[in-house]
Design a protein around this motif. Structure first.
Motif, PDB file in Angstrom:
ATOM      1  N   LEU A 142       0.834  -1.196   0.000  1.00 38.57           N
ATOM      2  CA  LEU A 142       0.000   0.000   0.000  1.00 38.57           C
ATOM      3  C   LEU A 142       0.869   1.246   0.000  1.00 38.57           C
ATOM      4  N   THR A 143       1.984   1.199   0.716  1.00 37.96           N
ATOM      5  CA  THR A 143       2.952   2.287   0.731  1.00 37.96           C
ATOM      6  C   THR A 143       4.341   1.687   0.550  1.00 37.96           C
ATOM      7  N   PRO A 144       5.286   2.432  -0.059  1.00 36.93           N
ATOM      8  CA  PRO A 144       6.636   1.889  -0.269  1.00 36.93           C
ATOM      9  C   PRO A 144       7.334   1.566   1.053  1.00 36.93           C
ATOM     10  N   ILE A 145       8.247   0.621   0.993  1.00 40.05           N
ATOM     11  CA  ILE A 145       9.108   0.289   2.141  1.00 40.05           C
ATOM     12  C   ILE A 145      10.372   1.133   2.060  1.00 40.05           C
ATOM     13  N   ARG A 146      10.777   1.722   3.177  1.00 38.18           N
ATOM     14  CA  ARG A 146      11.964   2.568   3.228  1.00 38.18           C
ATOM     15  C   ARG A 146      12.950   2.043   4.261  1.00 38.18           C
ATOM     16  N   LYS A 147      14.218   2.007   3.875  1.00 38.45           N
ATOM     17  CA  LYS A 147      15.311   1.672   4.782  1.00 38.45           C
ATOM     18  C   LYS A 147      16.351   2.789   4.684  1.00 38.45           C
ATOM     19  N   SER A 148      16.793   3.316   5.844  1.00 39.53           N
ATOM     20  CA  SER A 148      17.637   4.519   5.831  1.00 39.53           C
ATOM     21  C   SER A 148      18.846   4.361   6.753  1.00 39.53           C
ATOM     22  N   PHE A 149      19.835   5.232   6.508  1.00 39.50           N
ATOM     23  CA  PHE A 149      20.970   5.366   7.428  1.00 39.50           C
ATOM     24  C   PHE A 149      21.445   6.811   7.386  1.00 39.50           C
ATOM     25  N   TYR A 150      22.083   7.237   8.463  1.00 37.80           N
ATOM     26  CA  TYR A 150      22.659   8.580   8.551  1.00 37.80           C
ATOM     27  C   TYR A 150      24.174   8.481   8.330  1.00 37.80           C
ATOM     28  N   LEU A 151      24.712   9.418   7.566  1.00 39.58           N
ATOM     29  CA  LEU A 151      26.132   9.419   7.223  1.00 39.58           C
ATOM     30  C   LEU A 151      26.905  10.408   8.088  1.00 39.58           C
TER      31      LEU A 151
END
Length: 443
Positions: free
Chosen positions: A385-394
């Motif tokens: 239904l909504t995109p999957i997001r995976k994140s990291f901070y640099l």
């Protein structure tokens, strides 16, 4: 003591009134469709003729009409074509759910395909004509098809029915009787792999069932294959998936084996009670959500001048189409994230279970100005239904100067050791070798 008791009575009646009001709202919000008197139901009329080449051509005409429920002799409620459905042992209203606003109704003519036989109920005639009334729930809860029998005043002239359709004028009232109902509460099905969905198919007729044939077929890539068939007349059974004992009660539902890639297609439930035939198409699609991961944690620390390969994996999804994007934004979010253009993609990998995987990666060699940015992999797929997001901070840091000094000093010390200790030893050994060679020459 009087005041508290009075307050108690007031609280009791107030609470009781509130509950009663909620119940009334609930009843009015879920109106019973079993008692509905009429429904707007456009009539798709047909004009059929044989062209000069001998081929049959059909022109469809949409006409305003209503479906009215009542008894023989009732007057029409609206000045339009009225299909009056009189009482019989089959009442389509008992299968309806929701409200009138969620129903889409349509009436069409029905051809028996040249089969001339009397329907086995009182009052039926050989020259009866037939119509189908299909009611769909707009949110996909069910589809109901009812075959309506109408007795005309004059018998047929011996031609095929669709070549001599009876004339229906704009304000005609056609008294009909519901003879047969075929419905499904699974108009379309979407499931994952290795599931065992139950495809619903139900039917009813207005008399004791003497002769019925139930079939299930699968249409896939333009080809049809028979999954199940049963004839009540002969008792012959082919295939599996339907409880034969339940057919006598009108339940012809089909249970699939664990779904795999080849399970996709359109499943067709058909019920034939001569001369009538009713069916429903149930498309089944498979869908598996991707499992998304990236190869770093929530924070990535890098030293200036170093590089890092960042990988985003989408695994175990179906069907094939998937979209993977990398973008970055300032910490805390940004209304206009910057999508990365140097992203490379692997080829789709097909697994044994029929699902797919894909990787999207890029090489990051950041500057100090990139420190603090949030990098995100976003995966879109039809199963989500909504995109999957995976994140990291640099976090980017400069090389440690202390280590640089230690390295330089260590190098200098090593050179001094070589010069002070190893070089004299080397020169002494060389001098000793020369003296040995001179003595040999004198001898």
């Amino acid at each position: 003591m009087i005041v508290p008791r009075t307050r108690l009575y007031i609280m009791f009646w107030t609470f009781g009134s509130l509950i009663l009001a909620l119940l009334c709202l609930g009843v009015s919000g879920s109106q019973s469709l079993y008692d509905v008197q009429w429904l707007p139901c456009p009539f798709v009329d047909e004009k059929v003729h044989v062209n000069e080449e001998g081929h049959t051509e059909t022109k469809y005409i949409n006409r305003e009409a209503v479906l009215q429920f009542g008894n023989v002799g009732d007057k029409p409620l609206h000045p339009t074509i009225t299909f009056l459905v009189t009482a019989s042992k089959v009442d389509m209203r008992r299968y309806l759910e929701g409200s009138e606003g969620t129903l889409h109704c349509e009436i069409r003519r029905y051809s028996t395909g040249g089969i001339v036989m009397r329907w086995p109920t009182a009052g039926a005639q050989d020259h009866d004509v037939w119509f189908t009334c299909t009611i769909r729930h707009t949110q996909g809860l069910f589809v109901i098809t009812t075959l309506l029998r109408h007795t005309t005043a004059t018998p047929a002239q011996g031609q095929v029915d669709f070549l001599q359709w009876i004339i229906v004028n704009d304000r005609d009232l056609l008294s009909t009787s519901a003879a047969m109902v075929v419905l499904t509460r699974t108009p379309s099905v979407e499931v994952g792999f290795l599931k065992e969905p139950n495809l619903h198919c139900q039917f009813a007729v207005d008399h004791k069932l003497p002769n019925a044939t139930v079939e299930w077929r699968l249409q896939r890539h333009g080809e049809r294959s028979k999954l199940f068939s049963y004839s009540s007349r002969t008792g012959k059974i082919e295939g599996s998936g339907v409880a034969v004992k339940a057919i006598a009660a009108g339940n012809a539902s089909f249970k699939l084996p664990p779904t795999r890639k080849h399970s996709e297609g359109t499943y067709i439930c058909s019920v034939m009670v001569p001369p009538l035939y009713g069916s429903h198409d149930i498309p089944l699609t498979l869908s598996e959500q991707p499992r998304v991961s990236i190869n770093v944690g929530s924070t990535l620390s890098m030293t200036l001048g170093k590089d890092q390969k960042l990988i985003c994996d989408a695994e175990g999804y179906y069907p094939l189409d998937v979209n993977i994007e990398w973008y970055r934004e300032v910490s805390g979010g940004s209304p206009t994230p910057s999508f990365l253009k140097n992203v490379l993609y692997s080829s789709h990998r097909l697994h044994q279970d029929g699902t797919y995987s894909l990787s999207a990666f890029f090489y990051l060699q950041p500057g100090l100005e990139d420190s603090g940015y949030k990098y995100t992999c976003r995966v879109s797929h039809k199963s989500l239904l909504t995109p999957i997001r995976k994140s990291f901070y640099l976090i980017v840091t400069e090389p440690d100067s202390t280590m640089w000094y230690i390295t330089v000093i260590g190098f200098i010390i090593a050179m001094l050791v070589i010069i002070c200790y190893m070089l004299p030893q080397y020169l002494a050994e060389k001098q000793q070798k020369r003296g040995f060679e001179s003595s040999c020459l004198r001898t």
